[in-house]
Design an enzyme around this catalytic site. Structure first.
Site, PDB file in Angstrom:
ATOM      1  N   GLU A 355       0.856  -1.179   0.000  1.00 57.26           N
ATOM      2  CA  GLU A 355       0.000   0.000   0.000  1.00 57.26           C
ATOM      3  C   GLU A 355       0.896   1.235   0.000  1.00 57.26           C
ATOM      4  O   GLU A 355       1.922   1.269   0.696  1.00 57.26           O
ATOM      5  CB  GLU A 355      -0.921  -0.075   1.212  1.00 57.26           C
ATOM      6  CG  GLU A 355      -0.818   1.052   2.156  1.00 57.26           C
ATOM      7  CD  GLU A 355      -1.282   0.723   3.580  1.00 57.26           C
ATOM      8  OE1 GLU A 355      -1.662  -0.414   3.900  1.00 57.26           O
ATOM      9  OE2 GLU A 355      -1.240   1.644   4.389  1.00 57.26           O
ATOM     10  N   HIS A 440      -1.589  -5.813  11.405  1.00 58.98           N
ATOM     11  CA  HIS A 440      -2.479  -6.878  10.925  1.00 58.98           C
ATOM     12  C   HIS A 440      -2.315  -8.194  11.679  1.00 58.98           C
ATOM     13  O   HIS A 440      -1.979  -9.212  11.073  1.00 58.98           O
ATOM     14  CB  HIS A 440      -2.237  -7.129   9.429  1.00 58.98           C
ATOM     15  CG  HIS A 440      -2.521  -5.958   8.547  1.00 58.98           C
ATOM     16  ND1 HIS A 440      -2.123  -5.905   7.230  1.00 58.98           N
ATOM     17  CD2 HIS A 440      -3.182  -4.796   8.782  1.00 58.98           C
ATOM     18  CE1 HIS A 440      -2.519  -4.757   6.688  1.00 58.98           C
ATOM     19  NE2 HIS A 440      -3.159  -4.067   7.609  1.00 58.98           N
ATOM     20  N   ASN A 478      -4.990  -6.107   3.047  1.00 58.32           N
ATOM     21  CA  ASN A 478      -5.453  -5.570   4.325  1.00 58.32           C
ATOM     22  C   ASN A 478      -6.666  -6.390   4.761  1.00 58.32           C
ATOM     23  O   ASN A 478      -7.540  -6.679   3.959  1.00 58.32           O
ATOM     24  CB  ASN A 478      -5.824  -4.098   4.157  1.00 58.32           C
ATOM     25  CG  ASN A 478      -4.757  -3.343   3.395  1.00 58.32           C
ATOM     26  OD1 ASN A 478      -4.566  -3.583   2.210  1.00 58.32           O
ATOM     27  ND2 ASN A 478      -4.051  -2.482   4.054  1.00 58.32           N
TER      28      ASN A 478
END
Ligand code: FDA
Length: 500
Positions: A355, A440, A478
Site C-alpha cells: 500500500e 495486521h 489488508n
C-alpha cells in the site's frame, strides 16, 4: 449489570463483534456487547473527539505515558513525546519480538485504521482457508460485507488532479516505470466528503493528518455502520470500558463472564459477573487468543484444543520509505487514507502487495512510505506464563526476514530504476525496515483447526470465535473485509442451525 442473565454476549466491538451484534439482534436475540475501550462520542476541550497525528495527546494511546508512533523517528531522532495515561484509542501492545497495534473503543480497529477495504485474491483465499466454500464467499459474503461496511471507490479522474494524492501518483508512476502493476484501493472513508475537504467546503479530517488516532469526520467506522444498525433494532446494549477477564461454564447451562469495569486511567472501579447462554469471542486476534489460552491454562475451559493459541502471523507486514529527488515533490498535503497499492502478489519469487502510505506531516518531506504485505510463512504461538499470570507471544523479530527479503526485492528494483535510495532514519537509527511491529495481527484460533468450520469451539456448545483470530496469519491484503465476510458466513450458519 452484575448478576444479569443475557441470551448472547459479544466480547469486543471490532469487525467480528459488530457482525455478530447486527445479525444476532436482527434475528430477535437481545445481545450485550462488552468493550474494553471507550465509546468515542464526546468531544474534548478542543471541540474534537479524536486528536491528530501531528499533535497526539492523551487520547492517542492506550494507557501509555509516552507515544509509540509506528514511524517513531525522524532524522534518526526519537519523535515520540510524553502524554498523560488514559484509555486512548490506539494500543501498541508489546510482546518479546513485536509490537502489535490495535484499536481500542466501540468500533475496535475501525476507529484507527486506514479504511482500506480490499478483497483478497480468490485463489489465495482458497489456499489459506481450504475448508471454506470459495464460490459463496465471493458471490455472497464479500459483497454483503462490502455493502454493510459502506465501502466506496475513488473517482479515478479526481485522483489524477487532487493535490492530496500527489504522493500516491509519484509512487505509482515510479512503480509503473519500474515494471510493476498498481491498483486503486476501495475505502470506507467517504471519498465524496474528501473531495469537499480538498475543495475547502467542509471541516478536514483525512486532509488534516487524521488517521491511526481516529477520524473526526468522513470515515464510516463500525459505530456508524454495523453497530448503528444493530442498535436500531432496540435489542443491543454496549458496555464500554469493561474488560472481560474470564469465561467459564455455568451450571446448569450457559457461561459466566467476569469483567472489570475501568476508569479512564485504567483502574478497576467494579468487578461484575454476568451469565450468558452464548458467548462470541470478538476481542481480536490477540485479545481472543490471550483470553482462551489463559482460560485453558487456568482450568476454566480446560478442554479447549491444543490448536487454540497456534497459527499466529503478522500478515507479512513490513514498512519502508524511499527518499525522493528534490524535483519529485510528494506534496505538503497528504490524504491520511491510502488509495493505491503496488500489486506484485503474483510474483512467485516474492509476492508483495504494497500500500502506498501517506506521511501526512503537513509539509513537503520528499518521502514515499509503504506498508508491504508479504507471504511470510512464519507463524508464532501464544503461551500462558504461570509465574506472571499473563499470556506471551513467541514471535521473534528475525521471523520477519522473509517479509524484508520480499519487500527489498521489489523496492531495490524501484530504487535502481529511479536512482533513489531508502530512508534509514524513520524506524530507528540507521534502520531501513520497519520490521518490528504489525497492524495486521491474524490467527491464534484458526478456523477448522482450533474451532470447527464455523467458529464453534469444540467441547463448549455456545462458545464461538468470530474475529481475525480465525484467519491463519495471512490474507495477502489488508484484512478487515476478509474478517467481516467470514463473520457474515459463520453467523448465517450459526443462526440457522444453533439458534432457532
Ligand atoms: P478488532 O481489533 O477490530 O476488535 C477487537 C475489539 O475487542 C477491540 O475494540 C478491543 O478493544 C476489544 N477487546 C479486546 N480484548 C477485550 C477484552 N478482554 N474485553 C473486552 N473487550 C476487548 N485493515 C484493513 O483492512 N484496512 C486498513 O486500512 C487497515 N489499516 C490499519 C491501520 C492501523 C493503524 C491498525 C492498527 C490496523 C489497521 N488495519 C487495517 C487492521 C484492521 O483494523 C484489523 O485487522 C481489524 O480491526 C481486526 O478486526 P477484529 O474484529 O479481529 O478485531
Amino acid at each position: 449489570d452484575d448478576g444479569d442473565h443475557v441470551p448472547a454476549l459479544v466480547i469486543g466491538s471490532g469487525y467480528g463483534g459488530a457482525v455478530a451484534a447486527l445479525r444476532l439482534t436482527q434475528a430477535g436475540i437481545a445481545t450485550a456487547v462488552v468493550e474494553m475501550g471507550m465509546a468515542w462520542t464526546t468531544a474534548g476541550a478542543d471541540g474534537k473527539v479524536f486528536c491528530d497525528m501531528l499533535d497526539p495527546d492523551h487520547r492517542s494511546y492506550w494507557l501509555r505515558t509516552r507515544t509509540d508512533q509506528p514511524v517513531g523517528y525522524f532524522l534518526g531522532i526519537d519523535a515520540n513525546k510524553s502524554i498523560s495515561r488514559y484509555t486512548g484509542v490506539l494500543d501498541s501492545e508489546k510482546f518479546a519480538g513485536i509490537r502489535v497495534y490495535q484499536g481500542r473503543g466501540v468500533g475496535g480497529g475501525s476507529l484507527v485504521n486506514g479504511g482500506m477495504a480490499v478483497v483478497p485474491q480468490r485463489d489465495y483465499f482458497a489456499q489459506i482457508l481450504p475448508s471454506v466454500d470459495v464460490t459463496s464467499m465471493y458471490d455472497t459474503y464479500f459483497p454483503r460485507a462490502n455493502a454493510a461496511l459502506g465501502v466506496n471507490a475513488i473517482d479515478t479522474a479526481w485522483f489524477e488532479t487532487a493535490a492530496c494524492y500527489r504522493y500516491a501518483r509519484v509512487s505509482r508512476d515510479q512503480a509503473k516505470a519500474s515494471g510493476y502493476r498498481t491498483t486503486f484501493l476501495n475505502n470506507v472513508y467517504d471519498f465524496g466528503y474528501m473531495r469537499q475537504e480538498q475543495a475547502g467546503t467542509v471541516t478536514r479530517s483525512a486532509l488534516a493528518s487524521e488517521v491511526i488516532y481516529g477520524n473526526n469526520f468522513g470515515k464510516r467506522s463500525l459505530d456508524k455502520t454495523y453497530l448503528a444498525a444493530a442498535a436500531a433494532t432496540g435489542r443491543l446494549t454496549i458496555s464500554a470500558q469493561h474488560v472481560v477477564t474470564a469465561v467459564a461454564p455455568a451450571s446448569p447451562a450457559g457461561y459466566t463472564v467476569t469483567m472489570n469495569q475501568i476508569d479512564t486511567a485504567g483502574r478497576t472501579v467494579a468487578v461484575k459477573t454476568v451469565r450468558a447462554d452464548r458467548v462470541f469471542f470478538a476481542a481480536g486476534s490477540v485479545g481472543t487468543s490471550k483470553l482462551l489460552v489463559a482460560m485453558r491454562a487456568q482450568g476454566q475451559l480446560p478442554n479447549l484444543p491444543a490448536a487454540v493459541g497456534q497459527g499466529w502471523g503478522n500478515n507479512g507486514n513490513v514498512m519502508v520509505a524511499r527518499a525522493q529527488h528534490l524535483w519529485n515533490t510528494t506534496g505538503a498535503l497528504e490524504s491520511g487514507m491510502p488509495a493505491m497499492g503496488i500489486d506484485n502478489w503474483s510474483d512467485p519469487a516474492g509476492p508483495v502487495f504494497a500500500e502506498i502510505a501517506p506521511f501526512p506531516a503537513g509539509t513537503e518531506l520528499w518521502i514515499s512510505l509503504y506498508l508491504a504485505i508479504t507471504k511470510n510463512p512464519n507463524r508464532a504461538q501464544f503461551a500462558y506464563d504461570v509465574t506472571t499470570g499473563s499470556v506471551g507471544l513467541s514471535w521473534q523479530t528475525a521471523q520477519n526476514q522473509p517479509a524484508v527479503t520480499a519487500a527489498k526485492r521489489l523496492f531495490d528494483t524501484i530504487n535502481r530504476a529511479q536512482a533513489t535510495v531508502y530512508r534509514s532514519d524513520l524506524f530507528g537509527v540507521n534502520k531501513v525496515w520497519g520490521d518490528d511491529f504489525t497492524y495486521h495481527p491474524l490467527g491464534g484460533c484458526v478456523l477448522d483447526q482450533a474451532t470447527d468450520n464455523y467458529g464453534r469451539l469444540p467441547g463448549y456448545p455456545g462458545l464461538y470465535v468470530v474475529d481475525g483470530s480465525l484467519i491463519p496469519g495471512s490474507t495477502g491484503v489488508n484484512p478487515f473485509v476478509t474478517i467481516t465476510a467470514l463473520a457474515e458466513r459463520n453467523l448465517e450458519k450459526i443462526l440457522t442451525t444453533d439458534v432457532s
